[in-house]
Scaffold this motif. Structure first.
Motif, PDB file in Angstrom:
ATOM      1  N   ARG A  52       4.649  -2.653 -18.133  1.00 30.79           N
ATOM      2  CA  ARG A  52       4.130  -3.188 -18.175  1.00 30.79           C
ATOM      3  C   ARG A  52       2.659  -2.766 -17.960  1.00 30.79           C
ATOM      4  O   ARG A  52       1.564  -3.515 -18.580  1.00 30.79           O
ATOM      5  CB  ARG A  52       4.543  -4.780 -18.398  1.00 30.79           C
ATOM      6  CG  ARG A  52       5.779  -5.490 -18.420  1.00 30.79           C
ATOM      7  CD  ARG A  52       6.452  -6.818 -17.473  1.00 30.79           C
ATOM      8  NE  ARG A  52       4.585  -7.488 -18.099  1.00 30.79           N
ATOM      9  CZ  ARG A  52       4.161  -8.720 -17.390  1.00 30.79           C
ATOM     10  NH1 ARG A  52       4.678  -8.574 -16.209  1.00 30.79           N
ATOM     11  NH2 ARG A  52       3.530  -9.592 -17.251  1.00 30.79           N
ATOM     12  N   GLY A  53       2.522  -1.636 -17.051  1.00 33.32           N
ATOM     13  CA  GLY A  53       0.964  -1.485 -17.061  1.00 33.32           C
ATOM     14  C   GLY A  53       0.780  -2.357 -15.844  1.00 33.32           C
ATOM     15  O   GLY A  53      -0.582  -2.139 -15.661  1.00 33.32           O
ATOM     16  N   VAL A  54       1.037  -2.892 -14.966  1.00 34.37           N
ATOM     17  CA  VAL A  54       0.375  -4.108 -13.534  1.00 34.37           C
ATOM     18  C   VAL A  54      -0.241  -3.916 -13.042  1.00 34.37           C
ATOM     19  O   VAL A  54       0.331  -2.746 -12.550  1.00 34.37           O
ATOM     20  CB  VAL A  54       1.353  -5.149 -13.557  1.00 34.37           C
ATOM     21  CG1 VAL A  54       0.748  -5.806 -12.964  1.00 34.37           C
ATOM     22  CG2 VAL A  54       2.327  -5.845 -14.779  1.00 34.37           C
ATOM     23  N   ALA A  55      -1.566  -3.872 -12.728  1.00 30.77           N
ATOM     24  CA  ALA A  55      -1.712  -3.236 -11.347  1.00 30.77           C
ATOM     25  C   ALA A  55      -1.542  -3.204 -10.694  1.00 30.77           C
ATOM     26  O   ALA A  55      -1.221  -4.483  -9.963  1.00 30.77           O
ATOM     27  CB  ALA A  55      -3.241  -3.618 -11.429  1.00 30.77           C
ATOM     28  N   PRO A  56      -1.025  -1.840  -9.744  1.00 34.78           N
ATOM     29  CA  PRO A  56      -0.496  -2.898  -8.224  1.00 34.78           C
ATOM     30  C   PRO A  56      -1.439  -3.556  -7.279  1.00 34.78           C
ATOM     31  O   PRO A  56      -0.357  -4.603  -6.342  1.00 34.78           O
ATOM     32  CB  PRO A  56      -0.374  -1.301  -7.377  1.00 34.78           C
ATOM     33  CG  PRO A  56      -0.557  -0.128  -8.366  1.00 34.78           C
ATOM     34  CD  PRO A  56      -1.087  -0.771  -9.849  1.00 34.78           C
ATOM     35  N   ALA A  57      -2.664  -3.372  -7.499  1.00 28.94           N
ATOM     36  CA  ALA A  57      -3.391  -4.855  -6.305  1.00 28.94           C
ATOM     37  C   ALA A  57      -3.107  -6.349  -7.015  1.00 28.94           C
ATOM     38  O   ALA A  57      -3.072  -6.585  -5.952  1.00 28.94           O
ATOM     39  CB  ALA A  57      -4.719  -4.295  -6.924  1.00 28.94           C
ATOM     40  N   ALA A  58      -2.808  -5.861  -8.373  1.00 28.64           N
ATOM     41  CA  ALA A  58      -2.543  -7.383  -8.830  1.00 28.64           C
ATOM     42  C   ALA A  58      -1.002  -8.106  -8.101  1.00 28.64           C
ATOM     43  O   ALA A  58      -0.681  -9.533  -8.359  1.00 28.64           O
ATOM     44  CB  ALA A  58      -2.337  -7.453 -10.260  1.00 28.64           C
ATOM     45  N   VAL A  59      -0.241  -7.237  -7.410  1.00 30.89           N
ATOM     46  CA  VAL A  59       1.197  -8.021  -6.598  1.00 30.89           C
ATOM     47  C   VAL A  59       1.075  -7.547  -5.147  1.00 30.89           C
ATOM     48  O   VAL A  59       0.424  -6.999  -4.426  1.00 30.89           O
ATOM     49  CB  VAL A  59       1.493  -7.020  -7.383  1.00 30.89           C
ATOM     50  CG1 VAL A  59       3.548  -7.288  -6.866  1.00 30.89           C
ATOM     51  CG2 VAL A  59       2.125  -6.657  -8.623  1.00 30.89           C
ATOM     52  N   ASP A  60       1.421  -9.301  -4.710  1.00 32.87           N
ATOM     53  CA  ASP A  60       1.335  -9.095  -3.378  1.00 32.87           C
ATOM     54  C   ASP A  60       2.737  -8.570  -2.758  1.00 32.87           C
ATOM     55  O   ASP A  60       3.460  -9.763  -2.776  1.00 32.87           O
ATOM     56  CB  ASP A  60       1.285 -10.782  -3.247  1.00 32.87           C
ATOM     57  CG  ASP A  60       0.681 -10.649  -1.733  1.00 32.87           C
ATOM     58  OD1 ASP A  60       0.948 -10.074  -0.567  1.00 32.87           O
ATOM     59  OD2 ASP A  60       0.325 -11.960  -0.565  1.00 32.87           O
ATOM     60  N   TRP A  61       3.049  -7.355  -2.720  1.00 37.45           N
ATOM     61  CA  TRP A  61       3.978  -7.003  -2.715  1.00 37.45           C
ATOM     62  C   TRP A  61       4.683  -7.469  -0.922  1.00 37.45           C
ATOM     63  O   TRP A  61       5.977  -7.773  -0.724  1.00 37.45           O
ATOM     64  CB  TRP A  61       4.040  -5.404  -2.618  1.00 37.45           C
ATOM     65  CG  TRP A  61       4.426  -4.777  -4.224  1.00 37.45           C
ATOM     66  CD1 TRP A  61       3.066  -4.391  -4.697  1.00 37.45           C
ATOM     67  CD2 TRP A  61       5.099  -4.629  -4.884  1.00 37.45           C
ATOM     68  NE1 TRP A  61       3.547  -4.043  -5.877  1.00 37.45           N
ATOM     69  CE2 TRP A  61       5.229  -4.408  -5.588  1.00 37.45           C
ATOM     70  CE3 TRP A  61       6.170  -5.183  -4.384  1.00 37.45           C
ATOM     71  CZ2 TRP A  61       5.599  -4.339  -7.012  1.00 37.45           C
ATOM     72  CZ3 TRP A  61       7.464  -5.044  -5.428  1.00 37.45           C
ATOM     73  CH2 TRP A  61       6.881  -4.798  -6.890  1.00 37.45           C
ATOM     74  N   VAL A  62       3.976  -7.838   0.247  1.00 33.10           N
ATOM     75  CA  VAL A  62       4.153  -8.267   0.833  1.00 33.10           C
ATOM     76  C   VAL A  62       4.341  -9.736   0.855  1.00 33.10           C
ATOM     77  O   VAL A  62       5.611  -9.660   2.097  1.00 33.10           O
ATOM     78  CB  VAL A  62       3.092  -7.781   2.311  1.00 33.10           C
ATOM     79  CG1 VAL A  62       3.474  -8.538   3.472  1.00 33.10           C
ATOM     80  CG2 VAL A  62       2.280  -6.548   2.515  1.00 33.10           C
ATOM     81  N   ALA A  63       4.014 -10.493   0.238  1.00 35.02           N
ATOM     82  CA  ALA A  63       4.740 -11.972  -0.270  1.00 35.02           C
ATOM     83  C   ALA A  63       6.075 -11.513  -0.405  1.00 35.02           C
ATOM     84  O   ALA A  63       6.752 -12.237   0.065  1.00 35.02           O
ATOM     85  CB  ALA A  63       3.717 -12.566  -0.136  1.00 35.02           C
TER      86      ALA A  63
END
Length: 154
Positions: free
Chosen positions: A45-56
């Motif tokens: 989808r092209g979502v920027a990695p910074a937009a995702v709180d992967w740790v949470a």
């Protein structure tokens, strides 16, 4: 139109080469397949990695995976090849899959509103996902998974 997370996960998992690669990342490196599938979907989808709180996200998924999915998986694997346990093994597998689908639906509800862009970013999402899980798999494995995602999108 882009698939929802569940539709994408099914298509990707069935794509040639994806299942064994994901299972290797799960069994050899300890990564969560559902998070990896989510990273691939977000990357598509092209979502920027910074937009995702992967740790949470990883933190929210960990208890369900450790307390429910992994014990069911261990039980299913233990029953494999045991005489007279075929029905029980099938029932355990069905429970394991249902637990995974429920977790994937939970992930979808928290990720579907993230804005995407025109440029896929599979590798960046996969790196962020792995880092949040405290694991760094072989770069070649992530490159291969990103390439399989690209193939699926063609």
């Amino acid at each position: 139109m882009m698939d929802d997370l569940q539709g994408y996960a099914v298509r990707l998992y069935q794509h040639e080469g994806v299942e064994p690669l994901l299972l290797a990342l799960q069994d050899e490196v300890g990564l969560d397949v559902l998070l990896l599938l989510s990273a691939c979907w977000l990357g598509a989808r092209g979502v920027a990695p910074a937009a995702v709180d992967w740790v949470a996200l990883a933190g929210r998924c960990q208890p369900w995976r450790q307390e429910l999915i992994e014990p069911l998986r261990q039980l299913r694997r233990l029953l494999k090849g045991e005489s007279g346990t075929e029905l029980l093994r099938a029932q355990v597998k069905a429970c394991e899959l249902e637990a995974e689908w429920l977790q994937l639906r939970r992930l979808a509800s928290s990720l579907e509103s993230l804005p995407g862009a025109d440029s896929p970013c599979w590798l960046a999402q996969l790196h962020a996902c792995c880092q949040a899980q405290g694991s760094q798999p072989d770069r070649a494995q992530l490159w291969r998974l990103a390439e399989l995602c690209r193939e699926l999108s063609d």
